[in-house]
Structures are given as structure tokens and as C-alpha cells.
Design a protein around this motif. Structure first.
Motif, PDB file in Angstrom:
ATOM      1  N   ALA A 189       0.782  -1.268  -0.214  1.00 46.78           N
ATOM      2  CA  ALA A 189      -0.083  -0.473   0.439  1.00 46.78           C
ATOM      3  C   ALA A 189       1.035   1.088  -0.237  1.00 46.78           C
ATOM      4  CB  ALA A 189      -0.443   0.125   1.242  1.00 46.78           C
ATOM      5  N   VAL A 190       0.770   2.270  -0.633  1.00 47.86           N
ATOM      6  CA  VAL A 190       1.156   3.677  -0.053  1.00 47.86           C
ATOM      7  C   VAL A 190       0.124   4.791   0.763  1.00 47.86           C
ATOM      8  CG1 VAL A 190       0.216   5.154  -2.300  1.00 47.86           C
ATOM      9  CG2 VAL A 190       2.568   5.170  -1.661  1.00 47.86           C
ATOM     10  N   ALA A 191       0.971   5.351   1.461  1.00 47.65           N
ATOM     11  CA  ALA A 191      -0.430   6.146   2.584  1.00 47.65           C
ATOM     12  C   ALA A 191       0.205   7.703   2.239  1.00 47.65           C
ATOM     13  CB  ALA A 191      -0.264   5.458   4.071  1.00 47.65           C
ATOM     14  N   VAL A 192      -0.693   9.080   2.711  1.00 48.80           N
ATOM     15  CA  VAL A 192      -0.429  10.090   2.400  1.00 48.80           C
ATOM     16  C   VAL A 192      -0.322  10.637   3.455  1.00 48.80           C
ATOM     17  CG1 VAL A 192      -0.617  12.724   1.873  1.00 48.80           C
ATOM     18  CG2 VAL A 192      -0.755  10.407   0.187  1.00 48.80           C
ATOM     19  N   HIS A 193       0.451  11.391   3.968  1.00 46.44           N
ATOM     20  CA  HIS A 193      -0.287  11.472   5.989  1.00 46.44           C
ATOM     21  C   HIS A 193       0.366  13.440   6.253  1.00 46.44           C
ATOM     22  CE1 HIS A 193       1.358   8.104   8.516  1.00 46.44           C
ATOM     23  NE2 HIS A 193       1.576   7.541   7.354  1.00 46.44           N
ATOM     24  N   THR A 194      -0.868  13.831   6.396  1.00 43.02           N
ATOM     25  CA  THR A 194      -1.295  14.950   6.554  1.00 43.02           C
ATOM     26  C   THR A 194      -0.572  16.198   7.870  1.00 43.02           C
ATOM     27  OG1 THR A 194      -2.960  15.201   7.273  1.00 43.02           O
ATOM     28  CG2 THR A 194      -2.932  14.907   4.908  1.00 43.02           C
ATOM     29  N   ARG A 195      -0.348  14.589   8.973  1.00 46.33           N
ATOM     30  CA  ARG A 195       0.203  15.494   9.917  1.00 46.33           C
ATOM     31  C   ARG A 195       1.272  17.025  10.345  1.00 46.33           C
ATOM     32  NH1 ARG A 195      -1.914  13.097  14.497  1.00 46.33           N
ATOM     33  NH2 ARG A 195      -2.938  11.594  13.084  1.00 46.33           N
TER      34      ARG A 195
ATOM     35  N   LEU B  61      -7.828   8.511  -7.524  1.00 44.65           N
ATOM     36  CA  LEU B  61      -6.983   8.271  -7.295  1.00 44.65           C
ATOM     37  C   LEU B  61      -6.728   6.808  -7.439  1.00 44.65           C
ATOM     38  CD1 LEU B  61      -4.060   8.162  -8.927  1.00 44.65           C
ATOM     39  CD2 LEU B  61      -3.397   8.679  -7.218  1.00 44.65           C
ATOM     40  N   ALA B  62      -7.725   5.651  -6.158  1.00 45.50           N
ATOM     41  CA  ALA B  62      -7.624   4.457  -6.193  1.00 45.50           C
ATOM     42  C   ALA B  62      -8.002   4.039  -6.807  1.00 45.50           C
ATOM     43  CB  ALA B  62      -7.942   5.026  -4.665  1.00 45.50           C
TER      44      ALA B  62
ATOM     45  N   LEU C 106      -8.074   0.639  -6.704  1.00 39.48           N
ATOM     46  CA  LEU C 106      -7.804   0.485  -5.755  1.00 39.48           C
ATOM     47  C   LEU C 106      -9.021   0.940  -4.421  1.00 39.48           C
ATOM     48  CD1 LEU C 106      -3.716   2.226  -5.461  1.00 39.48           C
ATOM     49  CD2 LEU C 106      -4.013  -0.425  -5.576  1.00 39.48           C
ATOM     50  N   VAL C 107      -8.669   1.336  -3.050  1.00 45.90           N
ATOM     51  CA  VAL C 107      -9.446   1.823  -2.077  1.00 45.90           C
ATOM     52  C   VAL C 107      -8.619   2.491  -0.827  1.00 45.90           C
ATOM     53  CG1 VAL C 107     -11.034  -0.265  -2.200  1.00 45.90           C
ATOM     54  CG2 VAL C 107      -9.314  -0.317  -0.392  1.00 45.90           C
ATOM     55  N   LEU C 108      -9.799   3.235  -1.197  1.00 42.54           N
ATOM     56  CA  LEU C 108      -8.811   4.706  -0.102  1.00 42.54           C
ATOM     57  C   LEU C 108      -9.124   4.067   1.278  1.00 42.54           C
ATOM     58  CD1 LEU C 108      -7.272   7.351   0.313  1.00 42.54           C
ATOM     59  CD2 LEU C 108      -9.630   8.713   0.345  1.00 42.54           C
TER      60      LEU C 108
ATOM     61  N   LEU D 105      -3.833   3.661   0.188  1.00 45.96           N
ATOM     62  CA  LEU D 105      -4.017   3.560  -0.585  1.00 45.96           C
ATOM     63  C   LEU D 105      -4.115   1.854  -0.749  1.00 45.96           C
ATOM     64  CD1 LEU D 105      -3.326   6.711  -1.694  1.00 45.96           C
ATOM     65  CD2 LEU D 105      -4.774   6.161  -4.052  1.00 45.96           C
ATOM     66  N   ARG D 106      -5.102   0.771  -1.112  1.00 44.77           N
ATOM     67  CA  ARG D 106      -4.651  -0.170  -0.590  1.00 44.77           C
ATOM     68  C   ARG D 106      -5.527  -0.927  -1.785  1.00 44.77           C
ATOM     69  NH1 ARG D 106      -7.860  -2.817   2.602  1.00 44.77           N
ATOM     70  NH2 ARG D 106      -9.077  -1.608   3.430  1.00 44.77           N
ATOM     71  N   PRO D 107      -5.051  -2.429  -1.968  1.00 39.41           N
ATOM     72  CA  PRO D 107      -5.995  -3.556  -2.833  1.00 39.41           C
ATOM     73  C   PRO D 107      -7.298  -2.985  -2.087  1.00 39.41           C
ATOM     74  CG  PRO D 107      -3.781  -3.764  -2.417  1.00 39.41           C
ATOM     75  CD  PRO D 107      -3.666  -3.083  -1.501  1.00 39.41           C
ATOM     76  N   PRO D 108      -8.589  -3.580  -2.612  1.00 39.37           N
ATOM     77  CA  PRO D 108      -9.295  -4.128  -1.940  1.00 39.37           C
ATOM     78  C   PRO D 108      -9.474  -5.541  -1.730  1.00 39.37           C
ATOM     79  CG  PRO D 108      -9.663  -4.175  -4.560  1.00 39.37           C
ATOM     80  CD  PRO D 108      -8.367  -3.671  -4.172  1.00 39.37           C
ATOM     81  N   GLY D 109     -10.966  -5.669  -1.146  1.00 31.46           N
ATOM     82  CA  GLY D 109     -11.150  -7.607  -0.995  1.00 31.46           C
ATOM     83  C   GLY D 109      -9.955  -7.997   0.658  1.00 31.46           C
ATOM     84  N   MET D 110      -9.337  -7.539   1.758  1.00 34.17           N
ATOM     85  CA  MET D 110      -8.965  -7.902   2.858  1.00 34.17           C
ATOM     86  C   MET D 110      -9.165  -6.102   3.868  1.00 34.17           C
ATOM     87  SD  MET D 110      -8.398  -9.209   4.891  1.00 34.17           S
ATOM     88  CE  MET D 110      -7.564 -10.504   3.795  1.00 34.17           C
TER      89      MET D 110
END
Length: 280
Positions: free
Chosen positions: A152-158, A177-178, A183-185, A194-199
Motif C-alpha cells: 500500500a501507499v499512504a499520504v500523511h497530513t499531520r 486516484l485509488a 485500489l480503495v482509499l 491507498l491499498r488493494p481491495p478485498g481485505m
């Protein structure tokens, strides 16, 4: 002199929660204890790479694990990363700990010390390549941070000047984009993954409970990604399995409202786990 009696356990606010706690205490050897990592066993920090388990987390888990059917750490992090940041490997008492990483897509078993990982989803690499342009187009490049997570890939805004505004501005474009890349957000506390669906954590937890053959379950979490696990326990309870739902804090209102017991961060969680072990 005899040993001192353990500190009293907090009382769940709901009857279902009280029944779940009673079942866990009565037959702990048939209970699964499942726990999130970030915000639950480890404090939320500005840089996710600096997150580490609370100093009392491993001793508390090691005290609890021998009494129950299984302890599982269920996390959105890669399983190997959670093991390193948690300090879970090679700990006496945690020989059968399981870490379900990437929302259950990965698995680390302490008994073998190995991680089972699926092939990466091609959409993750494609979305990662487009992320800088998307962030720049929405004026959110400054202060945001992209975390590579393998599956997966993640965007942090902290770290942004206005973290919540940056999070809100990016939620729709990152969802688009996902979807474009299959992908799913997954939104979290000032993070968009953003990661693959189904889990999700609910799918992972339900499958693991079936595998273990548990008769009761405790789940502890703190974030939006824990809601599917909450829903899974609610479904199990409706089917007759006792369960206790614990919110590690009250930041996520929906999670806190659905929990049977409210705690106040990793220090509170580790105290609860150690006290639970003392009552077994």
C-alpha cells in the motif's frame, strides 16, 4: 503474607460487553485477544517511522498470551514493520503471537519468525507514481508525507500547516486516484491510505477467529480502520459468540460510541491488558 489481589478491571458500559468480559475470564483458553498497533499499543507520532510500542506493551502481552487461545496484533502496517517497531520477536511468553499486517493481507507468526506476503497489486506502484502530481495539483505538497508500505501507499497530513484541511482537500482526489488503479482509499487519523481491495481488519479477524476455533473475542482499536473489526465482532455477537469491544481513546466518535469500554491511549491499554492477565 499472600500475594496482593489484582487491581479491579473497569466495568464495560454495555451488557454485551459485560457478558463478553465474563466469557473471556471464565474460559480464557478459548479467547482470542486482537489488538491494533498505532494509537493502541504505540502512541501516534508525526513521523510513523518513529512509532514504537509503549514500554509496557510487550510485558503486558507476554503476561496475557499464555492464558488465552491466541493474541493477534491486527494492523495496517506491513507485518514485519509492526514486529520490529513492537519488539515482538523472541519474547518469552509471545512464542505464538501472530501479527496480521496490511489489514490481514500479510501474516507473521512468532513460532516460525516468517512473514507470508502476497504478490504486490500493480495499482499500488501506478498510484505511487502519480501521487506527487496529485498533491501538487491540490496545493497539498508542502507538509504532506508519502509513506511506502509495500502492499500500500499512504499520504500523511499531520505535518501540514493545517493538517485537517489538507486531509479534507485530499480525500476526494485520492479516492479517485485509488479507484482509477483498482485500489480503495482507507482514511485514518490524518492519513489517507491507498491499498488493494478485498481485505480489511474485519475480514482478517473473522478468518483468524475461525482458524483458532475461539469461543470469545476481545478487540482493541482506535481508528477508522478498526471499524470493520468492530463490525465483525458485532456480527459474531449477534450469532451468539461473546465479545468485548474496547476503544483505545475517544478521538474517533463512531468507534467510541460502538465500544463497550473506553480507555485513554496506549498506557491505559497496556494497564488494562496486564490487569486482565492478572484476573485469569
Amino acid at each position: 503474607m499472600g500475594s496482593q489481589p489484582p487491581q479491579p478491571l473497569p466495568t464495560p458500559a454495555t451488557q454485551l460487553g459485560r457478558d463478553g468480559l465474563a466469557a473471556i475470564l471464565t474460559r480464557p483458553e478459548h479467547a482470542v485477544v486482537a489488538i491494533d498497533f498505532d494509537g493502541t499499543l504505540a502512541e501516534i507520532v508525526a513521523d510513523p517511522e518513529q512509532a514504537r510500542a509503549h514500554p509496557d506493551a510487550v510485558p503486558a502481552l507476554a503476561a496475557l498470551a499464555p492464558h488465552v487461545a491466541s493474541v493477534a496484533v491486527v494492523t495496517g502496517r506491513p507485518a514485519g514493520v509492526a514486529v520490529r517497531y513492537g519488539g515482538f520477536a523472541g519474547v518469552a511468553g509471545l512464542e505464538h503471537l501472530v501479527v496480521l499486517g496490511h489489514y490481514g493481507a500479510e501474516r507473521w507468526d512468532a513460532v516460525t519468525g516468517t512473514v507470508h506476503t502476497p504478490a504486490p497489486h500493480p495499482g499500488v506502484a501506478a498510484a505511487r507514481a502519480e501521487l506527487p502530481g496529485v498533491l501538487d495539483a491540490h496545493g497539498a505538497w508542502r507538509g504532506t508525507w508519502i509513506e511506502e508500505k509495500g502492499q500500500a501507499v499512504a499520504v500523511h497530513t499531520r505535518r501540514a500547516q493545517d493538517p485537517q484541511a489538507a486531509f479534507d482537500a485530499l480525500r476526494t482526489p485520492l479516492a479517485d486516484l485509488a479507484a482509477h488503479h483498482g485500489l480503495v482509499l482507507e482514511p485514518g487519523r490524518l492519513v489517507l491510505e491507498l491499498r488493494p481491495p478485498g481485505m480489511d481488519k474485519g475480514v482478517a479477524l473473522s478468518a483468524y477467529i475461525r482458524e483458532v476455533g475461539a469461543e470469545s473475542v476481545l478487540y482493541v482499536g482506535d481508528d477508522l480502520g478498526d471499524l470493520p473489526a468492530i463490525a465483525a465482532v458485532e456480527k459474531l455477537r449477534s450469532d451468539g459468540m461473546p465479545g468485548l469491544l474496547v476503544a483505545a481513546d475517544t478521538v474517533i466518535a463512531e468507534l467510541a460510541e460502538r465500544a463497550d469500554l473506553l480507555l485513554t491511549g496506549p498506557a491505559s491499554v497496556t494497564t488494562f491488558l496486564r490487569t486482565l492477565a492478572a484476573h485469569m
